[in-house]
Design an enzyme around this catalytic site. Structure first.
Site, mmCIF file in Angstrom:
data_model
loop_
_atom_site.group_PDB
_atom_site.id
_atom_site.type_symbol
_atom_site.label_atom_id
_atom_site.label_comp_id
_atom_site.label_asym_id
_atom_site.label_seq_id
_atom_site.Cartn_x
_atom_site.Cartn_y
_atom_site.Cartn_z
ATOM 1 N N GLY A 64 -74.196 -52.480 -17.375
ATOM 2 C CA GLY A 64 -75.265 -51.560 -17.014
ATOM 3 C C GLY A 64 -76.681 -52.078 -17.204
ATOM 4 O O GLY A 64 -77.578 -51.733 -16.444
ATOM 5 N N ASP B 291 -78.817 -49.963 -21.002
ATOM 6 C CA ASP B 291 -79.324 -49.118 -19.928
ATOM 7 C C ASP B 291 -79.664 -47.715 -20.422
ATOM 8 O O ASP B 291 -80.730 -47.188 -20.137
ATOM 9 C CB ASP B 291 -78.305 -49.066 -18.763
ATOM 10 C CG ASP B 291 -76.883 -48.739 -19.229
ATOM 11 O OD1 ASP B 291 -76.671 -48.492 -20.434
ATOM 12 O OD2 ASP B 291 -75.978 -48.732 -18.378
ATOM 13 N N ASP C 166 -76.792 -42.586 -25.102
ATOM 14 C CA ASP C 166 -76.141 -41.292 -24.869
ATOM 15 C C ASP C 166 -75.542 -40.802 -26.192
ATOM 16 O O ASP C 166 -76.208 -40.113 -26.961
ATOM 17 C CB ASP C 166 -75.096 -41.493 -23.763
ATOM 18 C CG ASP C 166 -74.345 -40.225 -23.407
ATOM 19 O OD1 ASP C 166 -74.820 -39.141 -23.759
ATOM 20 O OD2 ASP C 166 -73.293 -40.316 -22.761
ATOM 21 N N LYS D 43 -80.887 -39.924 -23.337
ATOM 22 C CA LYS D 43 -80.569 -38.555 -22.926
ATOM 23 C C LYS D 43 -81.053 -37.546 -23.941
ATOM 24 O O LYS D 43 -81.089 -37.822 -25.146
ATOM 25 C CB LYS D 43 -79.055 -38.416 -22.749
ATOM 26 C CG LYS D 43 -78.577 -39.014 -21.462
ATOM 27 C CD LYS D 43 -77.204 -38.521 -21.108
ATOM 28 C CE LYS D 43 -76.705 -39.249 -19.880
ATOM 29 N NZ LYS D 43 -75.283 -39.000 -19.649
ATOM 30 N N PHE E 71 -75.467 -36.795 -15.926
ATOM 31 C CA PHE E 71 -74.912 -38.097 -15.564
ATOM 32 C C PHE E 71 -75.765 -38.715 -14.458
ATOM 33 O O PHE E 71 -75.944 -38.123 -13.393
ATOM 34 C CB PHE E 71 -73.459 -37.949 -15.102
ATOM 35 C CG PHE E 71 -72.769 -39.267 -14.943
ATOM 36 C CD1 PHE E 71 -72.232 -39.929 -16.041
ATOM 37 C CD2 PHE E 71 -72.674 -39.861 -13.694
ATOM 38 C CE1 PHE E 71 -71.610 -41.157 -15.893
ATOM 39 C CE2 PHE E 71 -72.059 -41.100 -13.542
ATOM 40 C CZ PHE E 71 -71.522 -41.741 -14.645
ATOM 41 N N VAL E 72 -76.293 -39.903 -14.722
ATOM 42 C CA VAL E 72 -77.174 -40.560 -13.750
ATOM 43 C C VAL E 72 -76.606 -41.917 -13.345
ATOM 44 O O VAL E 72 -75.804 -42.513 -14.076
ATOM 45 C CB VAL E 72 -78.601 -40.754 -14.321
ATOM 46 C CG1 VAL E 72 -79.295 -39.416 -14.494
ATOM 47 C CG2 VAL E 72 -78.571 -41.530 -15.642
ATOM 48 N N ASP F 11 -73.653 -47.193 -13.153
ATOM 49 C CA ASP F 11 -72.674 -46.990 -12.076
ATOM 50 C C ASP F 11 -71.938 -45.668 -12.203
ATOM 51 O O ASP F 11 -71.925 -45.031 -13.254
ATOM 52 C CB ASP F 11 -71.623 -48.100 -12.116
ATOM 53 C CG ASP F 11 -70.633 -47.910 -13.268
ATOM 54 O OD1 ASP F 11 -71.093 -47.712 -14.405
ATOM 55 O OD2 ASP F 11 -69.411 -47.932 -13.026
ATOM 56 N N ARG G 40 -74.851 -49.226 -8.626
ATOM 57 C CA ARG G 40 -75.690 -49.979 -9.567
ATOM 58 C C ARG G 40 -76.912 -50.555 -8.881
ATOM 59 O O ARG G 40 -77.940 -50.791 -9.505
ATOM 60 C CB ARG G 40 -74.903 -51.143 -10.168
ATOM 61 C CG ARG G 40 -73.772 -50.737 -11.093
ATOM 62 C CD ARG G 40 -73.319 -51.953 -11.894
ATOM 63 N NE ARG G 40 -72.009 -51.784 -12.498
ATOM 64 C CZ ARG G 40 -71.768 -51.179 -13.657
ATOM 65 N NH1 ARG G 40 -72.763 -50.664 -14.339
ATOM 66 N NH2 ARG G 40 -70.540 -51.094 -14.139
HETATM 67 P P1 5GP Z 1 -73.398 -44.364 -25.683
HETATM 68 O O1 5GP Z 1 -72.562 -45.476 -26.221
HETATM 69 O O2 5GP Z 1 -74.767 -44.241 -26.286
HETATM 70 O O3 5GP Z 1 -72.652 -43.062 -25.604
HETATM 71 O O4 5GP Z 1 -73.610 -44.628 -24.166
HETATM 72 C C1 5GP Z 1 -74.046 -45.805 -23.710
HETATM 73 C C2 5GP Z 1 -73.263 -46.262 -22.516
HETATM 74 O O5 5GP Z 1 -72.526 -45.231 -21.860
HETATM 75 C C3 5GP Z 1 -74.251 -46.755 -21.500
HETATM 76 O O6 5GP Z 1 -74.530 -48.119 -21.713
HETATM 77 C C4 5GP Z 1 -73.551 -46.511 -20.200
HETATM 78 O O7 5GP Z 1 -72.702 -47.600 -19.939
HETATM 79 C C5 5GP Z 1 -72.713 -45.291 -20.465
HETATM 80 N N1 5GP Z 1 -73.412 -44.063 -20.028
HETATM 81 C C6 5GP Z 1 -73.910 -43.095 -20.826
HETATM 82 N N2 5GP Z 1 -74.498 -42.114 -20.096
HETATM 83 C C7 5GP Z 1 -74.373 -42.493 -18.804
HETATM 84 C C8 5GP Z 1 -74.802 -41.902 -17.563
HETATM 85 O O8 5GP Z 1 -75.426 -40.836 -17.466
HETATM 86 N N3 5GP Z 1 -74.494 -42.588 -16.439
HETATM 87 C C9 5GP Z 1 -73.814 -43.756 -16.447
HETATM 88 N N4 5GP Z 1 -73.584 -44.330 -15.270
HETATM 89 N N5 5GP Z 1 -73.407 -44.346 -17.599
HETATM 90 C C10 5GP Z 1 -73.686 -43.715 -18.762
HETATM 91 MG MG MG Z 2 -73.222 -49.627 -21.162
#
Ligand code: 5GP
Ligand code: MG
Length: 193
Positions: A57, A113, A116, A144, A165-166, A172, A178
């Site tokens: 990402g 990227d 979350d 987020k 979700f973006v 992606d 992407r």
């Molecule tokens: P975390 O580990 O903080 O939950 O999320 C990080 C990873 O989850 C990001 O690097 C991405 O790969 C994926 N992710 C989290 N939210 C989104 C979203 O809204 N869209 C997409 N495409 N990927 C997300």
């Molecule tokens: Mg990621």
């Protein structure tokens, strides 16, 4: 209207969350801020930063960011997956591959990227410290609006966005979108809802 080659991708877009122009401006600011923070006030020759994008990402964001950082730097790679395939909920961050050389004494900037649940940073930051990094800073393009994201320590944030979700600019859905130059939400039928 003549058919446009980008029509099949653009018609899946529900809403543009951040435009390409906004991203470009913010990436510029982030690069300047990172460089200013990295430069020790006294040393003429600061240690080169090691930039680590979290693939896949962060690939596009990181490529743009480092081209605005005209300093000597190293690049290493990590692949982490938390949203395998067509999932829209994190399945827990998993380290899939690490192309990381000797980090002893290195100053690392981890680039992702989107922040979350925070699972990715919680997984990776301690690993880099274990590998001997002298310092680990973190930079995400997007964060987020949810408690778990806000409670995760991060040094640089491009944009705070709603908890949706973006895709685009590296992010992606099921391996697609992407290459969109902007951050968007997708129409619900595209995501099988
Ligand atoms: P975390 O580990 O903080 O939950 O999320 C990080 C990873 O989850 C990001 O690097 C991405 O790969 C994926 N992710 C989290 N939210 C989104 C979203 O809204 N869209 C997409 N495409 N990927 C997300
Ligand atoms: Mg990621």
């Amino acid at each position: 209207m003549p058919a446009r080659y980008d029509e099949p991708m653009n018609r899946d877009i529900q809403r543009v969350v951040i435009t390409h122009r906004q991203i470009a401006r913010r990436v510029d600011e982030l690069a300047r801020q990172i460089l200013a923070d990295h430069r020790p006030a006294t040393a003429a020759q600061p240690a080169p930063i090691t930039i680590i994008p979290i693939l896949t990402g962060a690939m596009i964001f990181c490529a743009d960011l480092i081209r605005r950082m005209p300093v000597v730097l190293r690049i290493e790679l990590l692949t982490v997956s938390s949203y395998p395939g067509d999932s829209q909920k994190s399945q827990g961050a998993k380290l899939l591959a690490a192309h990381v050389g000797d980090l002893q004494g290195r100053h690392v900037l981890l680039v992702d990227d989107i922040l979350d649940s925070g699972g990715t940073l919680r997984l990776v930051v301690p690993k880099l410290r274990e590998l001997g990094a002298a310092s680990v800073k973190t930079c995400v393009l997007l964060r987020k609006d949810r408690a778990s994201a806000r409670q995760t320590p991060v040094d640089y944030v491009g944009f705070d966005i709603p908890d949706e979700f973006v895709v685009g600019y590296g992010l992606d859905y099921n391996h697609l979108y992407r290459n969109l130059p902007r951050i968007v939400t997708l129409k619900s039928h595209v995501m099988g809802a």
